[in-house]
Enzyme design. Sequence first.
Site, mmCIF file in Angstrom:
data_model
loop_
_atom_site.group_PDB
_atom_site.id
_atom_site.type_symbol
_atom_site.label_atom_id
_atom_site.label_comp_id
_atom_site.label_asym_id
_atom_site.label_seq_id
_atom_site.Cartn_x
_atom_site.Cartn_y
_atom_site.Cartn_z
ATOM 1 N N HIS A 21 50.613 37.218 46.497
ATOM 2 C CA HIS A 21 49.499 36.287 46.316
ATOM 3 C C HIS A 21 49.964 35.039 45.564
ATOM 4 O O HIS A 21 50.809 35.121 44.671
ATOM 5 C CB HIS A 21 48.375 36.952 45.520
ATOM 6 C CG HIS A 21 47.868 38.227 46.117
ATOM 7 N ND1 HIS A 21 48.434 39.455 45.837
ATOM 8 C CD2 HIS A 21 46.849 38.470 46.963
ATOM 9 C CE1 HIS A 21 47.776 40.397 46.493
ATOM 10 N NE2 HIS A 21 46.815 39.826 47.182
ATOM 11 N N HIS B 92 47.042 35.182 38.047
ATOM 12 C CA HIS B 92 45.765 34.634 38.525
ATOM 13 C C HIS B 92 44.884 34.144 37.376
ATOM 14 O O HIS B 92 43.775 33.654 37.627
ATOM 15 C CB HIS B 92 44.997 35.682 39.330
ATOM 16 C CG HIS B 92 45.672 36.095 40.601
ATOM 17 N ND1 HIS B 92 46.106 35.184 41.540
ATOM 18 C CD2 HIS B 92 46.006 37.324 41.084
ATOM 19 C CE1 HIS B 92 46.678 35.835 42.547
ATOM 20 N NE2 HIS B 92 46.629 37.122 42.295
ATOM 21 N N ASP C 287 55.334 36.728 44.140
ATOM 22 C CA ASP C 287 54.288 37.699 44.431
ATOM 23 C C ASP C 287 53.702 37.448 45.818
ATOM 24 O O ASP C 287 53.774 36.333 46.343
ATOM 25 C CB ASP C 287 53.187 37.573 43.367
ATOM 26 C CG ASP C 287 52.165 38.694 43.401
ATOM 27 O OD1 ASP C 287 52.333 39.662 42.653
ATOM 28 O OD2 ASP C 287 51.200 38.590 44.183
ATOM 29 N N ASP D 47 54.462 43.237 45.840
ATOM 30 C CA ASP D 47 53.443 43.532 46.842
ATOM 31 C C ASP D 47 53.662 42.805 48.158
ATOM 32 O O ASP D 47 52.881 42.965 49.096
ATOM 33 C CB ASP D 47 52.039 43.241 46.305
ATOM 34 C CG ASP D 47 51.921 41.947 45.533
ATOM 35 O OD1 ASP D 47 52.933 41.235 45.381
ATOM 36 O OD2 ASP D 47 50.818 41.639 45.058
#
Length: 337
Positions: A195, A158, A193, A282
């Site tokens: 996200h 990120h 991931d 995740d």
Amino acid sequence: MKVVFSETQRRHDPSFFLSSGTQRPNPEVPRRCDILLRAALGAGLTQIAPDDAGLAPVAAVHKPDYIHFLRHIHARWREIDGASAEVIPNIHPDRRNGAYPASAVGQAGYHMADTACPISAGTYEAALASAHTAYHAAGLVLDGERAAYALCRPPGHHAFADLAGGFCFFNNSGIAAQALRSRYDRVAILDVDLHHGNGTQGMFYGRSDIFTVSVHADPIRFYPFFWGHADERGEGEGLGYNLNLPLPRKTGDEGFLTALDVALDRIAAFAPGALVVALGLDAFEGDPFQELTVTTKGFGRIAARIASLGLPMAIVQEGGYVCDALGDNLASFLGEL
């Protein structure tokens, strides 16, 4: 295969973050290292520590003012009367092309996208060690290793060139990819991931030498909200060199693998010399974020599909948070490479 890990990464130990306006315990904690390292060693990997590579690998993808900010902001913040123990932004600019503030408060808003990346006294050292971990894993691949696993925390995908966010400070996957470019004309980054890897996308959005691909939960109602949509394809020279494959909420193994096959076909068409896998665990059905429903066996199937490309790869740890099966999920992935 080797697992690269630095004990210095434990120095970042955030106390909380804000979620929907509520103060909650920060899930990006040092205990993640213990679980993941134990799983990697149990899977037969050999542990090594990264070399101190200095700032050059970080400066290859991050801006000087941002690196300076991360290095000094905590000490500056603590000089403010009544300031919090950790750096948490309380103001953000409405654009990125305005004046650069001189104050610590203003710079925190400029360089931190959200409240999920608090900076404490040990954050800079931990983030730099995490970057060195990814860089060292890429170096092992350059030295002839078929694959290497970088156990990085804090994670990185990120983080933009000058912006922290989502638990991330230095973009470890981007650092690894840039290092691999020293030998390979084309490098792909595959982000699996939960996200979207918005920082990685932003870092290479205008480039055609690094192809960024992300399979993730649809951001229309999920972090990072503003990035990760299917129509984001790159710009300028990079147009067509970014691929997003957002998934509906609660997508499980079969849906994830279907999207992954699309990603792998496109990567094969790019014909890269090496691959960086931004490994998030995740997407697991029991992860605290609980947005997708990939199973433990599913991570092994994901790894087997990725391995079928036959590319040398640096595997860089991104998300995946403390739950009963976190170590099992990593072992399932590593066992199929």
